[in-house]
Structure formats: C-alpha cells, structure tokens
Scaffold this motif. Structure first.
Motif, PDB file in Angstrom:
ATOM      1  N   VAL A 243       0.840  -1.201   0.000  1.00 32.80           N
ATOM      2  CA  VAL A 243       0.000   0.000   0.000  1.00 32.80           C
ATOM      3  C   VAL A 243       0.874   1.251   0.000  1.00 32.80           C
ATOM      4  CG1 VAL A 243      -2.061  -1.042   0.978  1.00 32.80           C
ATOM      5  CG2 VAL A 243      -0.268  -0.229   2.518  1.00 32.80           C
ATOM      6  N   GLY A 244       1.901   1.231  -0.825  1.00 30.89           N
ATOM      7  CA  GLY A 244       2.880   2.302  -0.834  1.00 30.89           C
ATOM      8  C   GLY A 244       2.510   3.527  -1.643  1.00 30.89           C
ATOM      9  N   THR A 245       1.389   3.487  -2.365  1.00 32.32           N
ATOM     10  CA  THR A 245       0.927   4.667  -3.096  1.00 32.32           C
ATOM     11  C   THR A 245      -0.500   4.998  -2.652  1.00 32.32           C
ATOM     12  OG1 THR A 245      -0.049   3.428  -4.936  1.00 32.32           O
ATOM     13  CG2 THR A 245       2.304   3.975  -5.110  1.00 32.32           C
ATOM     14  N   ILE A 246      -0.926   6.214  -2.941  1.00 32.15           N
ATOM     15  CA  ILE A 246      -2.279   6.632  -2.562  1.00 32.15           C
ATOM     16  C   ILE A 246      -3.319   5.754  -3.245  1.00 32.15           C
ATOM     17  CG2 ILE A 246      -3.966   8.509  -2.803  1.00 32.15           C
ATOM     18  CD1 ILE A 246      -1.603  10.449  -2.303  1.00 32.15           C
ATOM     19  N   ASP A 247      -3.121   5.466  -4.521  1.00 32.03           N
ATOM     20  CA  ASP A 247      -4.078   4.631  -5.243  1.00 32.03           C
ATOM     21  C   ASP A 247      -4.133   3.221  -4.667  1.00 32.03           C
ATOM     22  OD1 ASP A 247      -5.876   4.242  -7.653  1.00 32.03           O
ATOM     23  OD2 ASP A 247      -4.366   2.697  -8.040  1.00 32.03           O
ATOM     24  N   ALA A 248      -2.962   2.636  -4.367  1.00 31.38           N
ATOM     25  CA  ALA A 248      -2.927   1.292  -3.793  1.00 31.38           C
ATOM     26  C   ALA A 248      -3.574   1.267  -2.412  1.00 31.38           C
ATOM     27  CB  ALA A 248      -1.486   0.791  -3.716  1.00 31.38           C
ATOM     28  N   TYR A 249      -3.319   2.305  -1.618  1.00 27.53           N
ATOM     29  CA  TYR A 249      -3.908   2.388  -0.281  1.00 27.53           C
ATOM     30  C   TYR A 249      -5.433   2.492  -0.372  1.00 27.53           C
ATOM     31  CZ  TYR A 249      -5.235   4.360   4.217  1.00 27.53           C
ATOM     32  OH  TYR A 249      -5.862   4.589   5.415  1.00 27.53           O
ATOM     33  N   TRP A 250      -5.927   3.356  -1.238  1.00 27.42           N
ATOM     34  CA  TRP A 250      -7.379   3.517  -1.397  1.00 27.42           C
ATOM     35  C   TRP A 250      -8.014   2.213  -1.888  1.00 27.42           C
ATOM     36  CZ3 TRP A 250     -10.631   3.148  -5.667  1.00 27.42           C
ATOM     37  CH2 TRP A 250     -11.936   3.642  -5.487  1.00 27.42           C
ATOM     38  N   ASN A 251      -7.412   1.591  -2.886  1.00 32.94           N
ATOM     39  CA  ASN A 251      -7.965   0.357  -3.432  1.00 32.94           C
ATOM     40  C   ASN A 251      -7.977  -0.766  -2.419  1.00 32.94           C
ATOM     41  OD1 ASN A 251      -8.945  -0.044  -6.263  1.00 32.94           O
ATOM     42  ND2 ASN A 251      -7.166   1.250  -6.698  1.00 32.94           N
TER      43      ASN A 251
END
Length: 420
Positions: A243-251
């Motif tokens: 979850v190292g990016t904002i998109d990955a964290y949100w998803n």
C-alpha cells in the motif's frame, strides 16, 4: 533466553509516495480499514504464528507507532517469555547513527538477536496488508535446508519494475536476483519477507556493512548469492498488497467492501490496540439517523450518521451531517462532514472539518501537477486537522496539506491536480 526463531519488523519507513498521509506519522502507523493501522497485519501474523519475540525497528516519526504498539499486550506478546521491544536508532553513540537502510537497521541490532541465540531470524516489513502463517514459510526453509528463504508473489509484469525480482530453478532455488529491473524477466516479486539462518545473517550483515551496504535487496541478497549459498524462493499465492501509493492504499481499503476480494480481516484474526487516545475504546456505539442511508460501508464506533454514506470506510468518531454525502471515500478519526457537503473518492485524515455545501472530488481527473501519475486516478487527499470552508469546490487528484485553515479564506475553488 534461547529461542528457535525471533522476528525483526522493519517499521521506520518514510512512505513518501503516500504524501501527506505519512508526513506526520510513520507509514506503518497509518490508519487502515476504520479501526486498524497498517502494522497490525504483520503484528497479528507474528502472534498468530506463535512467534513470541519481536523487535520493532522504528525511525521516522515513531511516536504514534510506539504508542500504538505499547508493550505488545494487544497481540498477547507480553509476559516472561513473550516480548515486543521497540528498537530505535542508537543516535549519539560513536559507532552508531540513524538507520541508513533495511539491512543497516538489523546490523545495528545484532546484539538484540544475540540475546536470544535463535537458530533462524525472520525479517518482516510493517507496511503491507496480508495474512500469512509464518510457520509454513519456516517449514519450507527447513525442508529445503536453505541458508536464506525469500517470500515471493507474482505481480503484473507492468508492476514488476517496482520490486526485487527473482528467477527460480525447478527446485525453487533462486538463480537470479535483480532489484527493481527496468526490463524484468520474471514477475516473481519479493514481499520483503526473509528467513535467515542466524549465522548466515550475521556474517552477511557484517561483510555487507564493511563494504558500505545498507539494504537487504540491493546489497545483502546479491552478496549471499555470489557466495553460492542456498537461497530459495517461497511462492505465496494468497492476498497481499503493497500500500505504498495513494491509489494502492485507497484500493486496498475498498477491497474490504468488495465481495471475493480476498481481504478478510475477521477470518484473519487481525488485532489492534483499541485503547489509546482517540481510538475506538472510548467511543459509544455508532448512531445511524432515522433519515440517513448507509450502503456497503464500514462504520466504526462513535460515528454519527445523519446523511448518506455509500461504499466508504469511516473511522471512529466521524460525523456526517444531514444532507451530506460520503461516496467511495476513506475518512479517518473524528472528521466532520457538514450539512449538504459531498465527498467523492476522497481520503480525509484525522480531525478534518468539511464545511457546509462543500464538494470534494469534483470535475475531471487531471493528474496531480506535482505527483503526476502517482496521483491520477481521481483520489483527493486532505491532511490532518485541515478546515475547508462552506461552499468550496475541490477537484480530483488534489492534495491539501495538514493543518490548513481555509475557513476565513475567500478561496472558492481548488482545481483538479492542485496541491495546497
């Protein structure tokens, strides 16, 4: 105190790609899924695997993380033979300094390892969402008579350049290892999980450090492979997310709401510390108003819902007033969404106040002008303690920093892709 296995959890990362979510806290301390923090998954995996000694290596803004871990009691890692120890850098000593990388952090704590004389050492990362029984990894390591075993997972080829990539022979032995290759030959990616025989680990760390090496993937693993030691890959096939990016964290948060996503916290027995300041322990049950509507969402204790919440995750103490709409969003503790405001695909940090009739997530999804393609899927992020005024319109892919009070500003619109 002799132990067969101990774990070292690397939890000092900056998390720069998560922007303002990680600016005031360590990446593993970021809230996740309403009541959890990212580190809870690795901590729970350790406890569920009956590994009872763990050293947590902290560095960047560690206070909230240290408070959350406490003394290990939430994970039943507390007592005469069970231990969680926080291991910050020993700054101020002649032979020590801030941790320069993953392997340097462990190198500086060889004394902690020697205190328990383990046969094997498990190295973990504190910033991934997954469930793993580390006993299966340990059994594989023993069965292969390995010196080192690296846990691997298949990722899409277009993402492979972000990871350490391994090539295996038919017996599972690693025959090639490239850190973040420009043109990957394989999509077997490192999960940042290693098992070392203790003697091999100690010797490799000392030699690597003498040559200026500071990182497991870049320095230690290549060094060990050059010595032709037995390095094996353990292929993991279940749910795991970086979850190292904002998109990955949100998803990943949205996976909690998606059927058959593979993310199943209840069955994974994930534990957290509920009894620290502002967390769920001091909150009453959530209140869902008579005329409110909640659809496919996670609502934590202490929330007051008078408006509409769809496909969203709300941490403890969030208030959604009458006529407000929260859609496809992740809202941290004690945020307030005033009457008739709209949140669309937004991540809101703690104690944020959204004014009446504000619209967050409006317009076209232009990439963020600073983060570029790292923030381009329409998610807007608002930092901790920020106040947005009545009627303001904020576009998509925006970053609004922590602690900004715009309540007396004449600003009416923040265009998509902006950073404030």
């Amino acid at each position: 105190m002799k132990k067969e296995i101990i774990a070292l959890l690397l939890a000092g990362g900056v998390g720069s790609r998560l922007s303002i979510l990680a600016r005031l806290r360590a990446k593993p301390a970021i809230p996740f899924g309403g009541i959890y923090r990212i580190i809870d998954f690795t901590m729970s995996n350790v406890a569920n695997s009956n590994i009872d000694v763990i050293g947590v290596l902290t560095q960047y803004k560690p206070l909230s993380l240290m408070e959350h871990i406490d003394n290990g009691r939430p994970w039943d890692l507390f007592g005469k033979t069970r231990l969680v120890e926080i291991l910050p850098p020993k700054t101020g000593e002649e032979v020590s300094d801030w941790y320069k990388g993953t392997s340097d952090a462990v190198y500086q704590n060889l004394g902690f390892i020697e205190d328990f004389s383990p046969d094997i050492v498990l190295i973990l990362s504190g910033d991934h969402i997954y469930y793993m029984d580390y006993n299966k990894l340990k059994d594989y390591h023993m069965e292969k008579k390995a010196d080192v075993t690296i846990s691997l997972i298949r990722v899409p080829f277009e993402q492979a350049h972000h990871f350490g990539i391994a090539n295996l022979d038919k017996k599972g032995r690693i025959i090639e290892w490239v850190e973040k290759p420009k043109k990957p030959k394989s999509n077997l990616a490192s999960m940042g999980i290693y098992i070392f025989n203790t003697k091999v680990l100690k010797n490799a760390l000392i030699e690597s450090a003498s040559k200026g090496g500071v990182d497991f993937a870049k320095d230690v693993i290549p060094l060990i492979l050059k010595k032709r030691l037995r390095v094996f890959g353990y292929e993991f096939n279940d749910y795991w997310r970086d979850v190292g990016t904002i998109d990955a964290y949100w998803n990943c948060n949205m996976d909690l709401l998606r059927k058959n996503s593979g993310l199943n916290i209840e069955h994974w027995n994930i534990r957290t510390n509920l009894f620290i300041r502002g967390e769920i322990g001091a909150k009453p049950s959530a209140y869902i108003g008579k005329y409110s509507k909640v659809t496919n969402s996670f609502i934590s204790a202490g929330c007051i819902i008078e408006g509409i919440v769809e496909n969203s995750i709300l941490s403890p103490g969030v208030v959604v007033e009458e006529g407000a709409r929260v859609i496809d969003s992740v809202v941290f503790h004690n945020a307030v969404v005033k009457k008739n405001a709209v949140l669309l695909k937004t991540i809101i940090d703690k104690n944020v106040k959204i004014g009446k009739r504000a619209f967050i997530g409006y317009g076209d999804a232009l990439p963020n002008k600073i983060l570029g393609m790292n923030l381009s899927t329409g998610i807007t992020v608002i930092g901790k303690n920020t106040i947005l005024p009545e009627g303001i319109i904020v576009g998509k892919n925006c970053i609004i920093s922590s602690g900004i009070d715009l309540s007396k500003s004449r600003l009416k619109k923040i265009e998509s892709g902006s950073t404030l």
